[in-house]
Design an enzyme around this catalytic site. Structure first.
Site, PDB file in Angstrom:
ATOM      1  N   SER A  19     -67.485 -42.863 -28.825  1.00 30.26           N
ATOM      2  CA  SER A  19     -68.134 -41.568 -28.588  1.00 30.26           C
ATOM      3  C   SER A  19     -69.550 -41.711 -28.027  1.00 30.26           C
ATOM      4  O   SER A  19     -70.345 -42.509 -28.527  1.00 30.26           O
ATOM      5  CB  SER A  19     -68.184 -40.774 -29.897  1.00 30.26           C
ATOM      6  OG  SER A  19     -68.860 -39.555 -29.669  1.00 30.26           O
ATOM      7  N   SER A  63     -71.415 -38.987 -27.986  1.00 30.26           N
ATOM      8  CA  SER A  63     -72.107 -37.836 -28.594  1.00 30.26           C
ATOM      9  C   SER A  63     -73.381 -38.236 -29.344  1.00 30.26           C
ATOM     10  O   SER A  63     -74.396 -37.542 -29.231  1.00 30.26           O
ATOM     11  CB  SER A  63     -71.163 -37.066 -29.519  1.00 30.26           C
ATOM     12  OG  SER A  63     -70.149 -36.471 -28.743  1.00 30.26           O
ATOM     13  N   LYS A  75     -59.037 -32.292 -35.049  1.00 21.33           N
ATOM     14  CA  LYS A  75     -59.491 -30.939 -34.695  1.00 21.33           C
ATOM     15  C   LYS A  75     -58.651 -29.826 -35.345  1.00 21.33           C
ATOM     16  O   LYS A  75     -59.174 -28.786 -35.707  1.00 21.33           O
ATOM     17  CB  LYS A  75     -59.501 -30.762 -33.176  1.00 21.33           C
ATOM     18  CG  LYS A  75     -60.618 -31.539 -32.492  1.00 21.33           C
ATOM     19  CD  LYS A  75     -60.669 -31.260 -30.999  1.00 21.33           C
ATOM     20  CE  LYS A  75     -61.691 -32.161 -30.335  1.00 21.33           C
ATOM     21  NZ  LYS A  75     -61.801 -31.979 -28.890  1.00 21.33           N
ATOM     22  N   ASN A 131     -64.029 -28.130 -33.232  1.00 25.07           N
ATOM     23  CA  ASN A 131     -64.735 -29.360 -32.815  1.00 25.07           C
ATOM     24  C   ASN A 131     -66.181 -29.358 -33.313  1.00 25.07           C
ATOM     25  O   ASN A 131     -66.886 -30.343 -33.140  1.00 25.07           O
ATOM     26  CB  ASN A 131     -64.672 -29.565 -31.294  1.00 25.07           C
ATOM     27  CG  ASN A 131     -65.720 -28.763 -30.555  1.00 25.07           C
ATOM     28  OD1 ASN A 131     -66.113 -27.682 -31.003  1.00 25.07           O
ATOM     29  ND2 ASN A 131     -66.177 -29.266 -29.437  1.00 25.07           N
ATOM     30  N   ASP A 163     -65.485 -26.598 -27.170  1.00 27.94           N
ATOM     31  CA  ASP A 163     -64.783 -27.075 -25.961  1.00 27.94           C
ATOM     32  C   ASP A 163     -64.463 -25.887 -25.054  1.00 27.94           C
ATOM     33  O   ASP A 163     -64.378 -26.033 -23.832  1.00 27.94           O
ATOM     34  CB  ASP A 163     -63.463 -27.774 -26.333  1.00 27.94           C
ATOM     35  CG  ASP A 163     -63.689 -29.180 -26.887  1.00 27.94           C
ATOM     36  OD1 ASP A 163     -64.766 -29.755 -26.649  1.00 27.94           O
ATOM     37  OD2 ASP A 163     -62.778 -29.696 -27.571  1.00 27.94           O
ATOM     38  N   ALA A 222     -50.829 -30.100 -23.574  1.00 28.78           N
ATOM     39  CA  ALA A 222     -50.686 -28.965 -24.486  1.00 28.78           C
ATOM     40  C   ALA A 222     -51.311 -29.273 -25.844  1.00 28.78           C
ATOM     41  O   ALA A 222     -50.953 -28.666 -26.846  1.00 28.78           O
ATOM     42  CB  ALA A 222     -49.199 -28.623 -24.643  1.00 28.78           C
ATOM     43  N   GLY A 271     -55.143 -30.250 -28.101  1.00 29.74           N
ATOM     44  CA  GLY A 271     -56.359 -29.501 -28.443  1.00 29.74           C
ATOM     45  C   GLY A 271     -57.193 -29.144 -27.225  1.00 29.74           C
ATOM     46  O   GLY A 271     -57.666 -28.009 -27.098  1.00 29.74           O
ATOM     47  N   TYR A 280     -63.395 -38.517 -19.492  1.00 26.94           N
ATOM     48  CA  TYR A 280     -64.737 -38.859 -18.992  1.00 26.94           C
ATOM     49  C   TYR A 280     -65.038 -40.354 -18.976  1.00 26.94           C
ATOM     50  O   TYR A 280     -66.130 -40.760 -18.545  1.00 26.94           O
ATOM     51  CB  TYR A 280     -65.826 -38.085 -19.743  1.00 26.94           C
ATOM     52  CG  TYR A 280     -65.835 -38.277 -21.242  1.00 26.94           C
ATOM     53  CD1 TYR A 280     -66.492 -39.346 -21.820  1.00 26.94           C
ATOM     54  CD2 TYR A 280     -65.174 -37.371 -22.062  1.00 26.94           C
ATOM     55  CE1 TYR A 280     -66.496 -39.518 -23.184  1.00 26.94           C
ATOM     56  CE2 TYR A 280     -65.170 -37.527 -23.432  1.00 26.94           C
ATOM     57  CZ  TYR A 280     -65.834 -38.601 -23.992  1.00 26.94           C
ATOM     58  OH  TYR A 280     -65.819 -38.758 -25.347  1.00 26.94           O
TER      59      TYR A 280
HETATM   60  N1  LIG Z   1     -64.696 -33.861 -21.707  1.00 29.95           N
HETATM   61  C1  LIG Z   1     -64.630 -33.335 -22.915  1.00 29.95           C
HETATM   62  O1  LIG Z   1     -65.600 -32.769 -23.440  1.00 29.95           O
HETATM   63  C2  LIG Z   1     -63.330 -33.354 -23.657  1.00 29.95           C
HETATM   64  C3  LIG Z   1     -63.062 -32.443 -24.699  1.00 29.95           C
HETATM   65  C4  LIG Z   1     -61.789 -32.481 -25.306  1.00 29.95           C
HETATM   66  C5  LIG Z   1     -60.862 -33.444 -24.916  1.00 29.95           C
HETATM   67  N2  LIG Z   1     -61.182 -34.326 -23.926  1.00 29.95           N
HETATM   68  C6  LIG Z   1     -60.222 -35.340 -23.455  1.00 29.95           C
HETATM   69  O2  LIG Z   1     -59.022 -34.687 -23.094  1.00 29.95           O
HETATM   70  C7  LIG Z   1     -57.904 -35.548 -23.337  1.00 29.95           C
HETATM   71  C8  LIG Z   1     -56.880 -34.816 -24.200  1.00 29.95           C
HETATM   72  O3  LIG Z   1     -57.451 -34.584 -25.475  1.00 29.95           O
HETATM   73  P1  LIG Z   1     -56.688 -33.708 -26.589  1.00 29.95           P
HETATM   74  O4  LIG Z   1     -57.606 -33.595 -27.736  1.00 29.95           O
HETATM   75  O5  LIG Z   1     -56.119 -32.485 -25.991  1.00 29.95           O
HETATM   76  O6  LIG Z   1     -55.478 -34.725 -26.952  1.00 29.95           O
HETATM   77  P2  LIG Z   1     -54.129 -34.375 -27.709  1.00 29.95           P
HETATM   78  O7  LIG Z   1     -54.310 -33.206 -28.608  1.00 29.95           O
HETATM   79  O8  LIG Z   1     -53.650 -35.685 -28.267  1.00 29.95           O
HETATM   80  O9  LIG Z   1     -53.110 -33.910 -26.526  1.00 29.95           O
HETATM   81  C9  LIG Z   1     -52.771 -34.801 -25.510  1.00 29.95           C
HETATM   82  C10 LIG Z   1     -51.810 -34.124 -24.519  1.00 29.95           C
HETATM   83  O10 LIG Z   1     -51.616 -35.031 -23.444  1.00 29.95           O
HETATM   84  C11 LIG Z   1     -50.233 -35.253 -23.251  1.00 29.95           C
HETATM   85  N3  LIG Z   1     -50.025 -36.654 -22.871  1.00 29.95           N
HETATM   86  C12 LIG Z   1     -50.436 -37.757 -23.577  1.00 29.95           C
HETATM   87  N4  LIG Z   1     -50.078 -38.871 -22.901  1.00 29.95           N
HETATM   88  C13 LIG Z   1     -49.420 -38.473 -21.789  1.00 29.95           C
HETATM   89  C14 LIG Z   1     -48.811 -39.164 -20.709  1.00 29.95           C
HETATM   90  N5  LIG Z   1     -48.805 -40.498 -20.648  1.00 29.95           N
HETATM   91  N6  LIG Z   1     -48.231 -38.437 -19.720  1.00 29.95           N
HETATM   92  C15 LIG Z   1     -48.232 -37.084 -19.771  1.00 29.95           C
HETATM   93  N7  LIG Z   1     -48.787 -36.355 -20.778  1.00 29.95           N
HETATM   94  C16 LIG Z   1     -49.383 -37.047 -21.766  1.00 29.95           C
HETATM   95  C17 LIG Z   1     -49.567 -34.944 -24.561  1.00 29.95           C
HETATM   96  O11 LIG Z   1     -48.227 -34.565 -24.261  1.00 29.95           O
HETATM   97  P3  LIG Z   1     -47.049 -34.599 -25.372  1.00 29.95           P
HETATM   98  O12 LIG Z   1     -47.122 -33.272 -26.068  1.00 29.95           O
HETATM   99  O13 LIG Z   1     -45.826 -34.771 -24.552  1.00 29.95           O
HETATM  100  O14 LIG Z   1     -47.354 -35.772 -26.272  1.00 29.95           O
HETATM  101  C18 LIG Z   1     -50.428 -33.785 -25.083  1.00 29.95           C
HETATM  102  O15 LIG Z   1     -49.990 -32.580 -24.567  1.00 29.95           O
HETATM  103  C19 LIG Z   1     -58.497 -36.809 -24.014  1.00 29.95           C
HETATM  104  O16 LIG Z   1     -58.698 -37.797 -23.037  1.00 29.95           O
HETATM  105  C20 LIG Z   1     -59.832 -36.329 -24.547  1.00 29.95           C
HETATM  106  O17 LIG Z   1     -60.792 -37.371 -24.654  1.00 29.95           O
HETATM  107  C21 LIG Z   1     -62.390 -34.306 -23.300  1.00 29.95           C
END
Ligand SMILES: NC(=O)c1ccc[n+]([C@@H]2O[C@H](COP(=O)([O-])OP(=O)(O)OC[C@H]3O[C@@H](n4cnc5c(N)ncnc54)[C@H](OP(=O)(O)O)[C@@H]3O)[C@@H](O)[C@H]2O)c1
Length: 282
Positions: A23, A25, A74, A95, A110, A134, A136, A226
Site C-alpha cells: 500500500s 496510502s 471491504k 473503505n 472509492d 464485479a 468492490g 495503479y
Molecule cells: N485506484 C484505486 O484507488 C483503487 C480502488 C479500488 C480498487 N482498486 C484496484 O481495482 C482492482 C479490483 O479491486 P476489487 O477490490 O474490486 O477486487 P475484487 O473485489 O477481488 O474483484 C475483482 C474482480 O475482478 C475479476 N477478475 C479477477 N481476476 C480476473 C481475471 N484474471 N480475468 C478477468 N476478471 C478477473 C473478478 O471476477 P470474478 O467474479 O470472475 O472472480 C472480480 O469481478 C484491484 O487491482 C485493486 O487494487 C484500485
C-alpha cells in the site's frame, strides 16, 4: 513539521488489509499530515480475516481517529461498523472508517475517487459506461457512474458475481445491466467510458483484461490498477488516442476524500500525487 515524532497524544490512523505491505496510502497520508502539521500518524497493518472483529473493537479506543480498508475486507467491515453513509450503504463496501467517541462510521470514498478522477480528466458523465469486473471496485464505479447519468453495463468473468452485483443495486432501486466478459467486443464498441475494475495487469502481469483492439479514439478509459504505473492497458489505450485515467488518480482522490472525512480539511492533493508517483516509480 520537520523532525516530527509521534508522542503518546498523537492520533492514530491505519490502512488494514491482507496483504497490505504494497500500500502507498501511508506515504500519501503521512506526507499530507506532515505538510499540515497535524499530530497524527498513519500506519499499514496486516489484519487477517479472523482478527478483523478484534481490530475493529480496538479502534474504539480514544486515540484512533479512523482507518482505511483494502482487499479483502471491504464488505466484511460494512457489517462491523455502527453506521454507514449512503456511499457505503449503496455499494455494500466500506473503505474508510471514522471513529468519533467510540462510534464507528463507514464510508466508501472509492465512489468519489472514481467521479473526481474522471471529471478531472474531462469526462463529466452521460452516455454508456462499461465496467469490467464485479467486485468492490466495480461497485464503487457503478454507483459513481449512475450518479453521473451514465447507462452502466458490467462485464464480468463469472456470471454469479455479476448477478449478485445486479441484484444488490436493483434492491436499492438502481438499474445496472450485466453481461459475460465474452460480450466485451460488442459492448465496448458503443461505450463512451471503459473502466477496468479487475486486478488484471497488476504488478508483474503484462496482461490486459480484454484485447485493446476493442478500444477506439474518443473513449475515456479508467484503469483502477495503479501498479505498475502506467499499466500496459493505459499505455496501449493512450497510444490509440483514448483519454486515459491511470489508477493513481483514483487512488489520490479517494485518499483526499478520506482525509477530509477524518480532519474536515482538504489535504494538499498535488503533494499526495507527487508522493504516490514517487513511490510507484521507485
Ligand atoms: N485506484 C484505486 O484507488 C483503487 C480502488 C479500488 C480498487 N482498486 C484496484 O481495482 C482492482 C479490483 O479491486 P476489487 O477490490 O474490486 O477486487 P475484487 O473485489 O477481488 O474483484 C475483482 C474482480 O475482478 C475479476 N477478475 C479477477 N481476476 C480476473 C481475471 N484474471 N480475468 C478477468 N476478471 C478477473 C473478478 O471476477 P470474478 O467474479 O470472475 O472472480 C472480480 O469481478 C484491484 O487491482 C485493486 O487494487 C484500485
Amino acid at each position: 513539521m520537520v523532525g516530527w515524532l509521534p508522542t503518546s497524544d498523537s492520533r492514530l490512523l491505519f490502512v488494514i488489509g491482507d496483504p497490505v505491505s504494497h500500500s502507498v496510502s501511508p506515504a500519501i497520508h503521512n506526507r499530507a499530515l506532515r505538510r499540515l502539521g497535524i499530530d497524527a500518524v498513519y500506519l499499514a497493518l496486516r489484519v487477517k480475516g479472523e482478527m478483523l472483529g478484534f481490530f475493529v473493537s480496538l479502534c474504539r479506543l480514544n486515540r484512533v481517529l479512523g482507518f482505511n480498508v483494502t482487499i479483502p475486507h471491504k464488505i466484511a467491515v460494512a457489517s462491523l461498523v455502527d453506521r454507514l453513509d449512503d456511499s457505503a450503504e449503496l455499494t455494500g463496501c466500506v473503505n474508510t472508517v471514522r471513529v468519533t467517541s467510540g462510534l464507528l462510521e463507514g464510508f466508501n470514498t472509492d465512489v468519489a475517487g472514481v467521479e473526481k478522477s474522471l471529471r478531472n480528466a474531462g469526462f463529466n458523465g452521460g452516455g454508456v459506461a462499461a465496467v469490467i469486473g464485479a467486485g468492490g471496485g466495480a461497485r464503487a464505479a457503478v454507483l459513481a457512474l449512475l450518479s453521473m447519468g451514465c447507462r452502466v453495463v458490467v462485464l464480468n468473468r463469472s456470471r454469479g458475481r455479476a448477478l449478485e452485483l445486479e441484484k444488490h443495486f436493483s434492491e436499492r432501486g438502481l438499474r445496472v445491466e450485466t453481461r459475460g466478459l465474452d460480450h466485451a467486443q460488442q459492448v465496448l464498441k458503443d461505450a463512451d467510458l471503459v473502466v477496468n475494475a479487475t486486478p488484471v495487469g497488476m504488478e508483474s502481469s503484462v496482461e490486459t483484461p480484454f484485447p485493446t483492439e476493442f478500444l477506439r479514439r474518443g473513449q475515456t478509459l479508467l484503469d483502477m490498477v495503479y501498479t505498475p504505473h502506467p499499466t500496459r492497458l493505459v499505455k496501449e489505450a493512450s497510444e490509440k488516442g483514448l483519454n486515459t485515467v491511470p489508477g493513481v488518480e483514483m487512488l489520490i482522490h479517494q485518499a483526499a476524500e478520506s482525509f477530509e472525512i477524518w480532519f474536515g480539511v482538504k489535504p494538499p492533493l498535488e503533494e499526495m500525487r507527487d508522493e504516490a508517483l514517487r513511490r510507484l516509480r521507485s
